[in-house]
Design an enzyme around this catalytic site. Structure first.
Site, short mmCIF file in Angstrom:
data_model
loop_
_atom_site.label_atom_id
_atom_site.label_comp_id
_atom_site.label_asym_id
_atom_site.label_seq_id
_atom_site.Cartn_x
_atom_site.Cartn_y
_atom_site.Cartn_z
N HIS A 401 0.84 -1.20 0.00
CA HIS A 401 0.00 0.00 0.00
C HIS A 401 0.88 1.26 0.00
CE1 HIS A 401 -3.56 2.44 1.40
NE2 HIS A 401 -2.57 3.20 1.89
N GLU A 402 1.81 1.33 0.95
CA GLU A 402 2.67 2.51 1.04
C GLU A 402 3.61 2.61 -0.16
OE1 GLU A 402 1.83 4.66 3.01
OE2 GLU A 402 0.69 3.55 4.50
N HIS A 405 1.84 4.54 -2.81
CA HIS A 405 1.99 5.99 -2.59
C HIS A 405 3.36 6.47 -3.05
CE1 HIS A 405 -1.72 6.78 -0.54
NE2 HIS A 405 -1.46 6.03 0.51
N HIS A 408 3.80 6.60 -6.75
CA HIS A 408 3.05 7.73 -7.27
C HIS A 408 3.88 9.01 -7.15
CE1 HIS A 408 -1.21 9.78 -7.37
NE2 HIS A 408 -0.47 10.11 -8.40
#
Length: 610
Positions: A401-402, A405, A408
């Site tokens: 998940h991180e 980020h 991105h």
């Protein structure tokens, strides 16, 4: 054996290592930001010295195209350096919150950010003095201004909502006052509330806290869950009137600002700041309400599997699969993540390897380290990830998940100029949860012949969907309601909030669960209600990510290319347009409908396994 291990884990929690004792390769390398605190100080002073010159630029924007360019570039140069200063201080503080020097450093950085806001508050009101005809002539006279056109257009879109220089400066300078409700809640919730001890499943007395509560609610021992639930809310019940007052202060702050800026509602004001149409919020609540039968069905299945006569709110988080969670060490998790992300193509995977191999991640828990996990960084740094690692499936998902980020941030900063190198939180949650959904697809395929692992993964996915799409939308519906009621003059008393929240909870979870009286108090302990219409983005993000991940895993290379273009876009276009380029129109309900179809398919599969 299980009980002994649980005891050891609890003992280890009490004996966390000090920061200095954590192996260097398990910590992030902040020297890539500043080699020393002295370098931080140098940049801090540099930004501080820029503030008077920023104020002096007030009144120049209407003079010439060159003056507008000078003001814009001066402001952005200072902002860029300020971000680096701020993030360094924040990360240093978070790695060990007991260090006085870094507490002070972070407080200084926060104060400097507020001073910068006040010193530049004149910019938007003054920019609005320029009409379309003048801007056209400015672009012709100074072509470099076109590099900032979208930046200016974002301000022009708020033309009717931005006030005079003097009022804007007062509002910017009063930010600390406006955030008093949130700050008071934070101090009370994190520091001053005293929680009792509870008896865990091994018979040990454990000091209750927010973190421990989450763990105990997952216990397979129902008495432990009930005890933790009831004792936690006993504490919040004692302070519910104070907490109603802090939340009311926050709601009134939002409604006051929306009214002053001539928005129809606090919701419209909050969403306009990230260029999101209100219909996106309305569609979410409408579609989730249409599909509450799926949540009711899942809750009923949970009741059957647990074999209880009555299902209570404290029964909704314990795993439905017997035994311990599958164990994944940090090294194993990195390998699984890299394997799962192969569908993203070699370039993306290579950047993830950079993250894994160059100390971008602060891995293990140490004493006084900030809890939870996040991705952070600035345009001029690599992304950083904070974790508090435990060897389980949940932490594998947190890592990927991180990483979503961080990738991105990496793609945006490497493909956009500084002014467009960031992105709104609305699109941020899509990148992180797309990675999660890709991991789920990967694991379900990998363990397609292993019913036990499939049950674990499906249970994890269904609970994640429940917590992210259904639960966050419940929060969003509550948040919208209390702002509307305050705007109508309804006092937000503790009893009023308790009663409405309990009714809303009953609507969401259905007849198979008893909405215990304590759950009416849940509003009093949720920090996200102080974030100004923030939580809905978790739900929209997860739903959009379901569509994108399905396209990537089951589609062709064109879908991957579209997705990477979305990551590269930063804030160069509106969030809605960026997502359209990726293949999802978030102003329409189709992406939500598809997410619910995937949820239903996996719910069907989970039911069959039982």
């Amino acid at each position: 054996m299980t009980n002994k291990k649980g005891c050891n884990e609890m003992s280890e929690t009490q004996k966390l290592p000090l920061r200095k004792d954590v192996p260097a390769d398990l910590t992030w390398d902040l020297t890539t930001i500043y080699q020393s605190d002295d370098q931080f100080e140098k940049d801090f002073v540099s930004v501080e010295k820029t503030l008077p010159s920023l104020k002096k630029l007030s009144g120049t924007l209407t003079q010439s195209a060159a003056a507008l360019l000078t003001a814009t570039e001066t402001m952005l140069t200072a902002a860029r350096k300020l971000e680096k200063v701020y993030v360094y201080a924040q990360l240093k503080n978070d790695q060990d919150t007991s260090e006085d020097s870094y507490q002070a450093m972070y407080a200084k950085a926060q104060a400097l950010a507020a001073q910068f806001g006040a010193a530049t508050a004149w910019f938007d009101p003054e920019l609005l003095k320029l009409n379309d005809k003048q801007m056209t002539s400015y672009y012709e006279a100074q072509p470099k201004l076109r590099d900032y056109k979208r930046l200016y257009d974002q301000t022009f879109a708020k033309r009717t909502h931005i006030l005079s220089n003097e009022v804007e400066e007062v509002l910017a300078g009063a930010d600390d006052i406006f955030s008093s409700g949130e700050k008071t809640f934070g101090v009370l919730d994190n520091t001053d509330l005293s929680f009792p001890t509870v008896t865990d499943e091994n018979g040990h007395q454990v000091q209750l806290s927010q973190g421990v509560y989450g763990i105990l609610l997952e216990s397979t021992n129902r008495d432990v869950r009930r005890q933790a639930f009831q004792k936690l809310y006993e504490v919040y019940s004692q302070f519910q009137h104070t907490l109603a007052a802090t939340l009311t202060t926050n709601v009134k702050n939002h409604n006051f600002k929306a009214n002053v800026r001539q928005y129809h509602s606090a919701l419209e004001a909050a969403l306009s700041s990230t260029e999101i149409p209100v219909k996106v919020y309305d569609n979410l609540i409408s579609e989730v309400n249409k599909h509450l039968d799926l949540l009711h069905r899942y809750v009923a299945l949970r009741k059957r599997i647990l074999g209880v006569d009555e299902l209570h709110m404290y029964d909704l988080y314990t795993p439905l699969i017997g035994g311990k969670s599958p164990k994944y060490t940090f090294d194993e998790s990195k390998k699984v993540a890299l394997d799962a992300l192969q569908v993203m193509g070699p370039q993306y995977v290579n950047h993830v390897k950079e993250e894994f191999n160059n100390r971008w991640i602060d891995v293990v828990e140490n004493r006084y380290k900030r809890s939870g996990g996040y991705s952070s960084g600035t345009y001029d740094t690599n992304p950083f990830i904070l974790l508090n690692w435990k060897d389980n499936l949940d932490n594998l998902y947190t890592l990927i998940h991180e990483t979503g980020h961080s990738m991105h941030s990496y793609y945006a900063s490497h493909n956009q100029p500084y002014q467009y190198g960031d992105y709104s939180i609305f699109v941020a949650e899509i990148a992180s949860t797309t990675n999660e959904n890709i991991l789920t697809d990967y694991l379900l395929d990998k363990f397609k012949d292993d019913d036990k692992m499939k049950r674990y993964i499906l249970n994890y996915y269904l609970d994640g969907f429940k917590g992210t799409v259904f639960r966050q939308t419940q929060f969003a519906e509550f948040e919208q309601y209390i702002h509307e009621q305050d705007a109508k003059g309804q006092p937000l008393t503790a009893n009023f909030l308790d009663n409405y929240y309990r009714q809303l909870n009953q609507k969401y979870y259905g007849e198979s669960v008893i909405s215990d009286k304590e759950i009416g108090l849940e509003w009093s302990r949720i920090p996200h209600f102080y974030y100004n219409f923030y939580v809905y983005q978790y739900a929209t993000g997860f739903a959009a990510a379901s569509t994108l991940a399905d396209n990537i895993v089951n589609g062709d290379a064109e879908h991957v290319e579209k997705y990477l273009n979305y990551l590269k876009s930063g804030s160069s276009d509106t969030p809605i347009n960026v997502m359209k380029k990726a293949g999802v129109d978030m102003t329409q309900p189709e992406y939500l409908e598809k997410a619910f179809r995937i949820f239903e398919e996996r719910l069907d599969e989970f039911e069959k396994l039982f």
